[in-house]
Design a protein around this motif. Structure first.
Motif, PDB file in Angstrom:
ATOM      1  N   ARG A  44     -12.526  54.520  -0.653  1.00  0.00           N
ATOM      2  CA  ARG A  44     -13.369  53.382  -1.065  1.00  0.00           C
ATOM      3  C   ARG A  44     -13.863  53.560  -2.502  1.00  0.00           C
ATOM      4  O   ARG A  44     -13.854  52.621  -3.294  1.00  0.00           O
ATOM      5  N   PHE A  45     -14.310  54.774  -2.827  1.00  0.00           N
ATOM      6  CA  PHE A  45     -14.795  55.067  -4.173  1.00  0.00           C
ATOM      7  C   PHE A  45     -13.691  54.833  -5.206  1.00  0.00           C
ATOM      8  O   PHE A  45     -13.916  54.196  -6.240  1.00  0.00           O
ATOM      9  N   PHE A  46     -12.493  55.331  -4.921  1.00  0.00           N
ATOM     10  CA  PHE A  46     -11.365  55.168  -5.837  1.00  0.00           C
ATOM     11  C   PHE A  46     -11.021  53.686  -6.000  1.00  0.00           C
ATOM     12  O   PHE A  46     -10.815  53.210  -7.119  1.00  0.00           O
ATOM     13  N   ALA A  47     -10.973  52.957  -4.883  1.00  0.00           N
ATOM     14  CA  ALA A  47     -10.653  51.524  -4.943  1.00  0.00           C
ATOM     15  C   ALA A  47     -11.658  50.785  -5.832  1.00  0.00           C
ATOM     16  O   ALA A  47     -11.270  49.977  -6.685  1.00  0.00           O
ATOM     17  N   LYS A  48     -12.935  51.087  -5.665  1.00  0.00           N
ATOM     18  CA  LYS A  48     -13.952  50.440  -6.494  1.00  0.00           C
ATOM     19  C   LYS A  48     -13.804  50.846  -7.956  1.00  0.00           C
ATOM     20  O   LYS A  48     -13.954  50.031  -8.857  1.00  0.00           O
ATOM     21  N   ALA A  49     -13.502  52.129  -8.196  1.00  0.00           N
ATOM     22  CA  ALA A  49     -13.371  52.630  -9.572  1.00  0.00           C
ATOM     23  C   ALA A  49     -12.231  51.953 -10.329  1.00  0.00           C
ATOM     24  O   ALA A  49     -12.317  51.740 -11.535  1.00  0.00           O
ATOM     25  N   ILE A  50     -11.157  51.594  -9.621  1.00  0.00           N
ATOM     26  CA  ILE A  50     -10.015  50.947 -10.292  1.00  0.00           C
ATOM     27  C   ILE A  50     -10.104  49.418 -10.234  1.00  0.00           C
ATOM     28  O   ILE A  50      -9.197  48.726 -10.689  1.00  0.00           O
ATOM     29  N   GLY A  51     -11.199  48.911  -9.660  1.00  0.00           N
ATOM     30  CA  GLY A  51     -11.392  47.464  -9.614  1.00  0.00           C
ATOM     31  C   GLY A  51     -10.635  46.774  -8.491  1.00  0.00           C
ATOM     32  O   GLY A  51     -10.445  45.558  -8.511  1.00  0.00           O
ATOM     33  N   GLU A  52     -10.225  47.539  -7.487  1.00  0.00           N
ATOM     34  CA  GLU A  52      -9.499  46.968  -6.341  1.00  0.00           C
ATOM     35  C   GLU A  52     -10.489  46.254  -5.437  1.00  0.00           C
ATOM     36  O   GLU A  52     -11.471  46.847  -4.991  1.00  0.00           O
ATOM     37  N   THR A  53     -10.248  44.972  -5.201  1.00  0.00           N
ATOM     38  CA  THR A  53     -11.180  44.180  -4.391  1.00  0.00           C
ATOM     39  C   THR A  53     -10.586  43.727  -3.058  1.00  0.00           C
ATOM     40  O   THR A  53     -11.303  43.139  -2.250  1.00  0.00           O
ATOM     41  N   ARG A  54      -9.316  43.986  -2.813  1.00  0.00           N
ATOM     42  CA  ARG A  54      -8.723  43.562  -1.540  1.00  0.00           C
ATOM     43  C   ARG A  54      -9.370  44.311  -0.384  1.00  0.00           C
ATOM     44  O   ARG A  54      -9.545  45.522  -0.421  1.00  0.00           O
ATOM     45  N   ALA A  55      -9.713  43.593   0.651  1.00  0.00           N
ATOM     46  CA  ALA A  55     -10.459  44.126   1.788  1.00  0.00           C
ATOM     47  C   ALA A  55      -9.751  45.291   2.473  1.00  0.00           C
ATOM     48  O   ALA A  55     -10.417  46.187   2.990  1.00  0.00           O
ATOM     49  N   ILE A  56      -8.427  45.337   2.469  1.00  0.00           N
ATOM     50  CA  ILE A  56      -7.727  46.421   3.181  1.00  0.00           C
ATOM     51  C   ILE A  56      -8.070  47.796   2.605  1.00  0.00           C
ATOM     52  O   ILE A  56      -7.943  48.808   3.293  1.00  0.00           O
ATOM     53  N   TYR A  57      -8.507  47.844   1.333  1.00  0.00           N
ATOM     54  CA  TYR A  57      -8.847  49.118   0.702  1.00  0.00           C
ATOM     55  C   TYR A  57     -10.319  49.486   0.867  1.00  0.00           C
ATOM     56  O   TYR A  57     -10.716  50.600   0.545  1.00  0.00           O
ATOM     57  N   LEU A  58     -11.114  48.555   1.382  1.00  0.00           N
ATOM     58  CA  LEU A  58     -12.558  48.777   1.487  1.00  0.00           C
ATOM     59  C   LEU A  58     -13.097  48.694   2.906  1.00  0.00           C
ATOM     60  O   LEU A  58     -14.106  49.319   3.228  1.00  0.00           O
ATOM     61  N   ASP A  59     -12.447  47.911   3.753  1.00  0.00           N
ATOM     62  CA  ASP A  59     -12.941  47.633   5.101  1.00  0.00           C
ATOM     63  C   ASP A  59     -11.882  48.062   6.121  1.00  0.00           C
ATOM     64  O   ASP A  59     -10.780  47.518   6.158  1.00  0.00           O
ATOM     65  N   GLU A  60     -12.243  49.030   6.944  1.00  0.00           N
ATOM     66  CA  GLU A  60     -11.273  49.567   7.910  1.00  0.00           C
ATOM     67  C   GLU A  60     -10.783  48.492   8.882  1.00  0.00           C
ATOM     68  O   GLU A  60      -9.608  48.470   9.243  1.00  0.00           O
TER      69      GLU A  60
END
Length: 147
Positions: free
Chosen positions: A24-40
């Protein structure tokens, strides 16, 4: 000049467990907003076992070992003179949070350009999961300046 006898040298293997919080931290750091990378739940609805590993995250995991640059001295690289040349990834299967990934690296090539002013070391890494499934092949090129 770097010794080409190091071509084929196997580097110490290591394993890393993929953690949800770090994904989640990495996804946020690279600006990834797609839910599959943040919400299980969103990841599972999309067919993943858990949060999937974002594309370049494997490079970060490869550095998670006691001394990730110890091999530089073995092949003759001098840290103050090196540059990151390139990196590439070939994916064979998805990795997800909870997987334990193994990294097996070797020196694939050593060559020079500009009459030895630039030397290149190519490192290839095979990534497998806890079931032995081939996840990805990583390739990185380190450039040493000899001026």
């Amino acid at each position: 000049m770097l010794d080409k006898a190091h071509i084929g040298l196997s580097l110490p293997a290591h394993t890393v467990e993929v953690e949800k919080g770090r994904l989640r931290f990495f996804a946020k750091a690279i600006g990834e907003t797609r839910a599959i990378y943040l919400d299980e739940s969103a990841a599972q609805a999309a067919g993943y076992r858990s949060l999937p590993v974002p594309p370049t995250f494997l490079f970060s995991l490869d550095l998670e070992q006691a001394e990730p640059f110890a091999w530089f001295g073995t092949v003759g690289l001098s840290l103050p003179r090196i540059l990151h040349g390139e990196q590439s990834f070939v994916y064979h299967a998805p990795a997800c949070a909870g997987d334990v990934l193994s990294f097996h690296s070797q020196i694939a090539d050593i060559y020079d350009k500009k009459n030895g002013l630039l030397e290149f070391v190519v490192k290839q890494t095979r990534v497998s999961d806890q079931h032995g499934r081939h996840i990805a092949d990583l390739r990185s090129v380190i450039v040493q300046r000899n001026s």
